[in-house]
Design an enzyme around this catalytic site. Structure first.
Site, PDB file in Angstrom:
ATOM      1  N   PHE A 127       0.851  -1.197   0.000  1.00  0.00           N
ATOM      2  CA  PHE A 127       0.000   0.000   0.000  1.00  0.00           C
ATOM      3  C   PHE A 127       0.878   1.235   0.000  1.00  0.00           C
ATOM      4  O   PHE A 127       1.726   1.404   0.875  1.00  0.00           O
ATOM      5  CB  PHE A 127      -0.951   0.040   1.200  1.00  0.00           C
ATOM      6  CG  PHE A 127      -1.905   1.206   1.111  1.00  0.00           C
ATOM      7  CD1 PHE A 127      -3.046   1.132   0.312  1.00  0.00           C
ATOM      8  CD2 PHE A 127      -1.649   2.389   1.785  1.00  0.00           C
ATOM      9  CE1 PHE A 127      -3.905   2.222   0.199  1.00  0.00           C
ATOM     10  CE2 PHE A 127      -2.512   3.477   1.671  1.00  0.00           C
ATOM     11  CZ  PHE A 127      -3.637   3.393   0.884  1.00  0.00           C
ATOM     12  N   ASP A 214       9.176   2.654   1.872  1.00  0.00           N
ATOM     13  CA  ASP A 214       7.977   3.354   2.320  1.00  0.00           C
ATOM     14  C   ASP A 214       7.832   3.101   3.823  1.00  0.00           C
ATOM     15  O   ASP A 214       7.371   2.052   4.255  1.00  0.00           O
ATOM     16  CB  ASP A 214       6.750   2.849   1.556  1.00  0.00           C
ATOM     17  CG  ASP A 214       5.479   3.566   1.979  1.00  0.00           C
ATOM     18  OD1 ASP A 214       5.477   4.211   3.041  1.00  0.00           O
ATOM     19  OD2 ASP A 214       4.472   3.461   1.245  1.00  0.00           O
ATOM     20  N   LYS A 243       2.365   9.719   8.300  1.00  0.00           N
ATOM     21  CA  LYS A 243       1.584   9.306   9.469  1.00  0.00           C
ATOM     22  C   LYS A 243       2.088   9.857  10.822  1.00  0.00           C
ATOM     23  O   LYS A 243       1.627  10.890  11.260  1.00  0.00           O
ATOM     24  CB  LYS A 243       1.454   7.789   9.503  1.00  0.00           C
ATOM     25  CG  LYS A 243       0.572   7.260   8.359  1.00  0.00           C
ATOM     26  CD  LYS A 243      -0.051   5.911   8.646  1.00  0.00           C
ATOM     27  CE  LYS A 243      -1.187   5.603   7.695  1.00  0.00           C
ATOM     28  NZ  LYS A 243      -0.791   4.968   6.440  1.00  0.00           N
TER      29      LYS A 243
HETATM   30  C1  LIG Z   1      -1.030   5.196   5.034  1.00  0.00           C
HETATM   31  C2  LIG Z   1       0.039   4.816   4.117  1.00  0.00           C
HETATM   32  C3  LIG Z   1       0.278   5.539   2.930  1.00  0.00           C
HETATM   33  C4  LIG Z   1      -0.609   6.673   2.470  1.00  0.00           C
HETATM   34  O1  LIG Z   1      -0.567   7.767   3.330  1.00  0.00           O
HETATM   35  P1  LIG Z   1      -1.659   8.930   3.157  1.00  0.00           P
HETATM   36  O2  LIG Z   1      -1.204   9.968   4.143  1.00  0.00           O
HETATM   37  O3  LIG Z   1      -2.992   8.359   3.480  1.00  0.00           O
HETATM   38  O4  LIG Z   1      -1.583   9.402   1.754  1.00  0.00           O
HETATM   39  C5  LIG Z   1       1.355   5.159   2.156  1.00  0.00           C
HETATM   40  N1  LIG Z   1       2.153   4.130   2.502  1.00  0.00           N
HETATM   41  C6  LIG Z   1       1.940   3.420   3.633  1.00  0.00           C
HETATM   42  C7  LIG Z   1       2.880   2.299   3.969  1.00  0.00           C
HETATM   43  C8  LIG Z   1       0.873   3.728   4.464  1.00  0.00           C
HETATM   44  O5  LIG Z   1       0.669   2.993   5.550  1.00  0.00           O
END
Ligand SMILES: *Cc1c(COP(=O)(O)O)cnc(C)c1O
Length: 393
Positions: A127, A214, A243
């Protein structure tokens, strides 16, 4: 009827106040928050040091734009680089934007090497966000369906499968980068083999690819180290954050090292809000409190207690596949879809989440104490036990 677009399947509750790991709804009911705004509120709610720093900054300056120098941005960038061993930072406002920056950086890096159609290797069940580039990078048809045409320039392989990456390396000479989560969050708290990142690092070094991590969910103390990769001997070329970074004030970052740090030049990328004084103050205060209050150690200790506690209280329960976690990034995998548990837990005033259909995700505030962890284990275990008993019977 609501004037909001129907983008979320919301729970029928709204909170009006918070303190530490606790939230209160409009009727005054008190809830234990084991989700922390989806791995955002690492300091818990209304942490006095954070609110004070934010209030002082708001009284002073909120925004001036990136047309001018932004002192707080320089300070937060320096701090993030010191903690990560990286060199330079681009600030944005969210996780998907941080990944957009990383994807653009990788493509430009490729073009500089004379690769006209650069490809980024991404993972199944990954994700990375919901913008067009990041939903293309995301390994979930549910996220992509209906938004075709998707972007080109991505090659997908199974997570935790080094051989699959080697295969792509042999056949695809347009690859410029690997984008991967150190632990998959939305994908179901998937923890790869201990040598996975190390092996990816070696392939990237051999091939001249960028290793892009990420860390939007796994970063900022979530796993008990500042960043998820710090459980290994690997340092990435690019790391994305969001986050937990601003404790709820929107801020994201694309952090780079070595050659990757110098790819962007004026005109290549930007953001109006990105890294404004308010957002960076929240980031600086978050990092400061994590350190002063020794919350990385707490995440390791309490996270370990939560995993052990659930292992004991759910021992021998049919339907539990695995209980796993690193620090405060914890998953309880069941043998069946269990989205219904979110409502059952809410009714008992426990805030949890289910991801990948059958994994209970617990990402509590890093300030959680032992008694609160025990409250979570004691409250949630019977709900899981009853659900599994009922569903199978
Ligand atoms: C939540 C998340 C995203 C997206 O972040 P947003 O602030 O909602 O755009 C991207 N990568 C990972 C691993 C995430 O957990």
């Amino acid at each position: 009827m609501s004037y909001l677009m129907n983008t979320y399947a919301r729970q029928p509750v709204a909170f009006v106040r918070g303190e530490g790991v606790w939230l209160w709804d409009e009727a005054g009911n008190k809830y234990l928050d084991a989700l922390a705004g989806v791995a955002v509120n690492g300091l818990g709610h209304a942490h006095p040091k954070l609110t004070q720093a934010i209030c002082e900054q708001v009284n002073n300056l909120i925004h001036t734009s990136n047309i001018y120098g932004v002192l707080r941005q320089e300070q937060l960038a320096e701090r993030l680089c010191a903690l990560s061993g990286m060199d330079k930072v681009f600030f944005c406002n969210s996780g998907c934007e941080a990944n957009e920056a990383a994807i653009k950086l990788a493509r430009l890096y490729g073009h500089h090497k004379g690769i006209a159609t650069p490809t980024i290797i991404v993972m199944e069940k990954a994700f990375h966000g919901r913008t067009m580039a990041t939903l293309t990078a995301t390994g979930s048809r549910k996220v992509q369906a209906g938004f075709e045409p998707l972007l080109t320039g991505f090659a997908r392989v199974p997570y935790n499968d080094v051989e699959a990456v080697r295969q792509v390396a042999e056949h695809n000479h347009d690859v410029v980068a690997v984008l991967v989560e150190p632990i998959q969050g939305e994908g179901g708290i998937k923890i790869p083999d201990a040598d996975y990142l190390h092996a990816l690092r070696q392939i990237c070094d051999d091939k001249g690819w960028l290793l892009m991590l990420d860390e939007v969910q796994s970063g900022i103390g979530r796993t008990g180290t500042w960043f998820g990769f710090q459980h290994t001997d690997v340092v990435p070329d690019v790391m994305t954050l969001a986050k937990g970074l601003g404790s709820g004030v929107p801020v994201g970052a694309c952090v780079a090292r070595g050659a990757a740090a110098d790819v962007f030049q004026p005109g290549n990328h930007g953001s109006t809000f990105g890294g404004n004084p308010l957002a960076c103050t929240a980031g600086l205060a978050t990092l400061q409190v994590l350190e002063e209050d020794q919350l990385l150690g707490n995440a390791t200790q309490i996270g370990g207690q939560i995993v052990e506690g659930f292992k004991q209280s759910l021992a021998g329960v049919a339907g539990i596949k695995q209980i796993r976690g690193v620090g405060m990034m914890i998953g309880i995998e069941l043998d069946r879809p269990c989205g219904e548990l979110v409502k059952l837990a809410l009714a008992q005033r426990l805030l949890i989440n289910v991801t990948a259909d059958n994994v209970i995700r617990l990402v509590p505030p890093l300030v959680m104490r032992e008694a609160e962890a025990q409250h979570l284990i004691a409250g949630l275990s019977p709900i899981i036990r009853e659900f599994l008993g009922r569903a199978s019977g």
